[in-house]
Motif scaffolding. Structure first.
Motif, PDB file in Angstrom:
ATOM      1  N   THR A   1       9.632  34.710  -9.829  1.00  0.00           N
ATOM      2  CA  THR A   1      10.314  33.220  -8.998  1.00  0.00           C
ATOM      3  C   THR A   1       9.677  31.997  -9.484  1.00  0.00           C
ATOM      4  O   THR A   1      10.288  31.251  -9.586  1.00  0.00           O
ATOM      5  N   ARG A   2       8.038  32.878 -10.003  1.00  0.00           N
ATOM      6  CA  ARG A   2       7.448  31.477 -10.903  1.00  0.00           C
ATOM      7  C   ARG A   2       7.784  31.657 -12.232  1.00  0.00           C
ATOM      8  O   ARG A   2       7.685  29.255 -12.895  1.00  0.00           O
ATOM      9  N   HIS A   3       8.740  32.326 -12.574  1.00  0.00           N
ATOM     10  CA  HIS A   3       9.553  31.852 -14.088  1.00  0.00           C
ATOM     11  C   HIS A   3      10.393  30.907 -13.852  1.00  0.00           C
ATOM     12  O   HIS A   3      11.011  30.014 -14.923  1.00  0.00           O
ATOM     13  N   ASN A   4      11.228  31.470 -13.519  1.00  0.00           N
ATOM     14  CA  ASN A   4      12.341  30.775 -13.198  1.00  0.00           C
ATOM     15  C   ASN A   4      12.205  28.909 -12.481  1.00  0.00           C
ATOM     16  O   ASN A   4      12.634  27.821 -12.777  1.00  0.00           O
ATOM     17  N   GLN A   5      11.125  28.697 -11.403  1.00  0.00           N
ATOM     18  CA  GLN A   5      10.443  27.828 -11.060  1.00  0.00           C
ATOM     19  C   GLN A   5       9.800  26.576 -12.320  1.00  0.00           C
ATOM     20  O   GLN A   5      10.567  25.737 -13.432  1.00  0.00           O
ATOM     21  N   LEU A   6       9.000  27.365 -13.489  1.00  0.00           N
ATOM     22  CA  LEU A   6       8.831  26.889 -14.743  1.00  0.00           C
ATOM     23  C   LEU A   6       9.769  26.479 -15.330  1.00  0.00           C
ATOM     24  O   LEU A   6      10.070  25.272 -15.808  1.00  0.00           O
ATOM     25  N   ARG A   7      11.193  27.078 -15.287  1.00  0.00           N
ATOM     26  CA  ARG A   7      12.256  27.156 -16.014  1.00  0.00           C
ATOM     27  C   ARG A   7      12.990  25.018 -15.976  1.00  0.00           C
ATOM     28  O   ARG A   7      13.416  24.935 -16.564  1.00  0.00           O
ATOM     29  N   ARG A   8      13.368  25.801 -14.350  1.00  0.00           N
ATOM     30  CA  ARG A   8      13.472  24.085 -13.619  1.00  0.00           C
ATOM     31  C   ARG A   8      13.163  23.273 -13.960  1.00  0.00           C
ATOM     32  O   ARG A   8      13.616  22.117 -14.435  1.00  0.00           O
ATOM     33  N   MET A   9      11.977  23.048 -14.117  1.00  0.00           N
ATOM     34  CA  MET A   9      11.216  21.904 -13.781  1.00  0.00           C
ATOM     35  C   MET A   9      11.126  21.631 -15.616  1.00  0.00           C
ATOM     36  O   MET A   9      11.357  20.685 -16.038  1.00  0.00           O
ATOM     37  N   VAL A  10      10.919  22.172 -16.628  1.00  0.00           N
ATOM     38  CA  VAL A  10      11.415  22.707 -17.746  1.00  0.00           C
ATOM     39  C   VAL A  10      12.366  21.394 -18.785  1.00  0.00           C
ATOM     40  O   VAL A  10      12.574  20.778 -19.166  1.00  0.00           O
ATOM     41  N   SER A  11      13.477  22.548 -17.988  1.00  0.00           N
ATOM     42  CA  SER A  11      15.003  22.254 -18.398  1.00  0.00           C
ATOM     43  C   SER A  11      14.851  20.356 -18.129  1.00  0.00           C
ATOM     44  O   SER A  11      15.754  20.024 -18.217  1.00  0.00           O
ATOM     45  N   GLY A  12      14.109  19.738 -16.647  1.00  0.00           N
ATOM     46  CA  GLY A  12      14.223  18.681 -16.474  1.00  0.00           C
ATOM     47  C   GLY A  12      13.346  17.149 -17.370  1.00  0.00           C
ATOM     48  O   GLY A  12      13.736  16.057 -17.040  1.00  0.00           O
ATOM     49  N   LEU A  13      12.435  18.199 -18.401  1.00  0.00           N
ATOM     50  CA  LEU A  13      11.644  17.435 -18.969  1.00  0.00           C
ATOM     51  C   LEU A  13      12.622  16.703 -20.190  1.00  0.00           C
ATOM     52  O   LEU A  13      13.311  17.012 -20.451  1.00  0.00           O
TER      53      LEU A  13
END
Length: 136
Positions: free
Chosen positions: A76-88
């Motif tokens: 879950t933390r990995h997926n949240q981080l992936r979503r945050m990074v993909s928006g940068l």
């Protein structure tokens, strides 16, 4: 969710799953997230245990429970981080510079070819935007 072997009863007392087998008509709660638990009778190879009633509680409550599988939390933390990074935005490296100190336009790293420092240098694109604004 991982199996849990300790619960609280209606009065708030801690009870092990083995001891809970002898109690009847009792409601069990998780000591970590206060979610309702279901008691499962054990077998000799696997003692009695409690299971979270996942339909009776919100997902964010279960995500904070100590009995949540660590791999699920990590995923879950990995997926949240992936979503945050993909928006940068992807950074673009500047290669064209303008030195405001010596009025020099140059290419490459941020190191003016005339004064030998980059402290007074700005990106060429920023200089052009300010220059065009001043001319208008």
């Amino acid at each position: 969710m991982m199996k849990c072997y300790l619960a609280t009863d209606r009065e708030g007392h801690f009870v092990t799953a083995e001891a809970a087998m002898s109690a009847t008509d009792q409601i069990w709660s998780c000591a970590s997230c206060d979610c309702r638990l279901v008691l499962h009778g054990g077998i000799p190879a696997d003692p009695a245990w409690f299971e979270h009633d996942q339909r009776s509680v919100a997902e964010h409550v279960l995500m904070n429970c100590a009995h949540l599988d660590p791999q699920v939390k990590a995923d879950t933390r990995h997926n949240q981080l992936r979503r945050m990074v993909s928006g940068l935005d992807v950074p673009v490296r500047a290669l064209s510079w303008y030195c405001t100190w010596c009025d020099n336009h140059y290419q490459g790293g941020k190191l003016c070819t005339q004064c030998g420092t980059g402290i007074y240098s700005i990106e060429e694109a920023n200089w052009q935007a300010n220059y065009n604004r001043a001319v208008l």
